[in-house]
Write an enzyme that holds these catalytic residues in place. Sequence first.
Site, PDB file in Angstrom:
ATOM      1  N   LYS A   1      59.136  41.957  27.041  1.00  0.00           N
ATOM      2  CA  LYS A   1      58.871  42.416  25.677  1.00  0.00           C
ATOM      3  C   LYS A   1      60.101  43.092  25.079  1.00  0.00           C
ATOM      4  O   LYS A   1      60.357  42.977  23.895  1.00  0.00           O
ATOM      5  CB  LYS A   1      57.689  43.392  25.678  1.00  0.00           C
ATOM      6  CG  LYS A   1      56.360  42.679  25.767  1.00  0.00           C
ATOM      7  CD  LYS A   1      55.202  43.654  25.678  1.00  0.00           C
ATOM      8  CE  LYS A   1      54.908  44.246  27.022  1.00  0.00           C
ATOM      9  NZ  LYS A   1      53.672  45.036  27.063  1.00  0.00           N
TER      10      LYS A   1
ATOM     11  N   ARG B   1      54.458  36.885  39.099  1.00  0.00           N
ATOM     12  CA  ARG B   1      54.509  36.803  37.645  1.00  0.00           C
ATOM     13  C   ARG B   1      54.983  35.418  37.239  1.00  0.00           C
ATOM     14  O   ARG B   1      55.629  34.707  38.013  1.00  0.00           O
ATOM     15  CB  ARG B   1      55.400  37.885  37.065  1.00  0.00           C
ATOM     16  CG  ARG B   1      56.874  37.785  37.398  1.00  0.00           C
ATOM     17  CD  ARG B   1      57.718  38.764  36.575  1.00  0.00           C
ATOM     18  NE  ARG B   1      57.075  40.039  36.355  1.00  0.00           N
ATOM     19  CZ  ARG B   1      56.827  40.561  35.150  1.00  0.00           C
ATOM     20  NH1 ARG B   1      57.156  39.928  34.059  1.00  0.00           N
ATOM     21  NH2 ARG B   1      56.253  41.724  35.029  1.00  0.00           N
TER      22      ARG B   1
ATOM     23  N   GLU C   1      50.401  47.215  27.847  1.00  0.00           N
ATOM     24  CA  GLU C   1      50.924  48.370  27.133  1.00  0.00           C
ATOM     25  C   GLU C   1      51.202  47.913  25.706  1.00  0.00           C
ATOM     26  O   GLU C   1      51.909  46.921  25.502  1.00  0.00           O
ATOM     27  CB  GLU C   1      52.224  48.850  27.795  1.00  0.00           C
ATOM     28  CG  GLU C   1      52.749  50.084  27.112  1.00  0.00           C
ATOM     29  CD  GLU C   1      54.018  50.642  27.731  1.00  0.00           C
ATOM     30  OE1 GLU C   1      54.463  50.142  28.783  1.00  0.00           O
ATOM     31  OE2 GLU C   1      54.564  51.585  27.126  1.00  0.00           O
TER      32      GLU C   1
END
Length: 572
Positions: free
Chosen positions: A285, A275, A43
């Site tokens: 982020k 992850r 994104e």
Amino acid sequence: MSNVTNNSGGDQPEGRQDFIRERVKADLAAKKHEKIITRFPPEPNGYLHIGHAKSICLNFGIAREFGGICNLRMDDTNPTKEETEYVDSIQKDVDWIIAGWADQVKAPGVLYASDYFGKFYDYAVELIKSGKAYVCDLSAEEFMAQRGTPTSAGQNSPHRERSVEENLDLFARMRAGEYLDGAKTLRAKIDMASPNIHLRDPALYRIRHAPHHRTGTQWPIYPTYDFAHCLEDSIEGITHSLCTLEFEVHRPLYDWILDSLDVPQPQPRQTEFARLSLNYTVMSKRKLLALVKEGKVNGWDDPRMPTLSGFRRRGVPASAIRTFCETIGVTKFNSLTDVALLEHAVRDVLNKTSPRKFGVLNPIKVVLTNYPEGQSEEVEAINNHEDPEAGMRPMPFGRELFIDAEDFMEVPVPKYFRLKPGGEVRLKYACIIKCEEVVKDDAGKIIELRCTYDEGSKRGGPTSGRKVKGTIHWVSAAGAVDAEVRLYDRLFTVEEPDAGDDGSDYHQFLNPDSLQVVQAKLESSLAEPDPDERYQFERLGYFCVDSDSRPGKLVLNRTITMKDTWAKVAKR
Ligand code: ATP
Ligand code: MG
């Protein structure tokens, strides 16, 4: 502290094996697909970090190993947080990580989920027509309140039984912009009693009167992640959709949406993997953006950041990041990975490739009182001990030199073998010197060491074999290059700064000493350093030119020290 992974397991570049690759192999063997297509779908709401590198290496790596391709797709379905700056940085970072094999595996150009807004809309209409979606007037809060809990069923929305015609009309009006944000939602009609909360009539579309960085004000409604993502994969013919473990519980919805629509077969298949979490850093982020906005760091590419642009600016080679990602492998269990593994990969590459240099980070002037004034000579220095082909370089030597303040102690501790008053030390590649006098200014600060040198201890001289216990590096004052050198330490002082369960905020663990700036003296061959090179300054670590450098003002970053100095400190 949770389990820290620090095994440097299979460092094998070829023949990687994990459950995802097994699945790909099996699907190819069963002729399910002709060609493997994966995707990396960030994104564009921030810069990529080292966690994304894991996903890049996995997705592009699988495409490469199995003769497929990988799409770089901007998952830009959320209008409010996305910016073109991020799109540009993402492309640059991906190209950096896969440089060298991008041509073989990267689909040409960049794809944008926002290019499929029309298709998403048509698919939503198809769901409404088959009675599998409805327009709901409940606010987000009202819906949450009646959604139930993991152990108790939810209640149906009062709007669940609207007719297909009414739903089509309302959805068209949502699209036409007739309603305010939040006034209506398009929901999947699945099961309000499902044990999987994501299947309790999840939202597919929301009203949002917000301009989008690519489609402007064309759309007042935006698809949710769950609705858009499986369709993006389907539209692009993705065979294997790889995502992190938190999406495991979304997979039934991913499949439900595709099963409910007339989409090309075979459908993409979602597979989840753990992850990457690294100790001594934060990796979301949102948190990284906060550090940038609050000025805790100097931008997304601050060399202390765990962003790919930060690592690049710091001088970390992309190959070291790839090796690191291979080393940690792909598993189904979340764990905390030791940043020392990444540092090991960085040192390994730089040790093999970096030209050796002499630099003095905290210079003290040394005057060799018995060396003739106005005279100078050259000594020969080895360019890279790991690479015999790299040869030798000349270094000027003369009456005035600099040594590192750390290599001198006026009142030495026991067993101090570097320079001390009345003591001797060898200047590497040159000769033995003896400290005769310490000169100080009025404030008591050392400004000069007056030394004598043993001329015969030079290479080939009669006393060249004479042994002294310490050997130090140095820089000739004549021709020395001035540079600002930025020395970095970990950005956080604790292993898990955002563990956060006790309400503690990662800000309190910021390391106040993560950046130290010194004015260094470097050997004359660094007058015009190569901005793409990383140099080893003997005994001090690896350094590269920083993008803040200007003509007449050289700025260097220390990429990494020679050895890990942190492991000891952390265990105290
Ligand atoms: P963040 O939580 O840091 O904002 P994100 O998951 O929201 O990250 P996306 O831009 O959605 O970021 O991620 C793009 C791809 O990278 C996704 O497929 C995601 O699964 C993967 N990814 C993100 N973070 C990690 C990580 N720490 N380890 C492995 N893969 C990751
Ligand atoms: Mg995200």
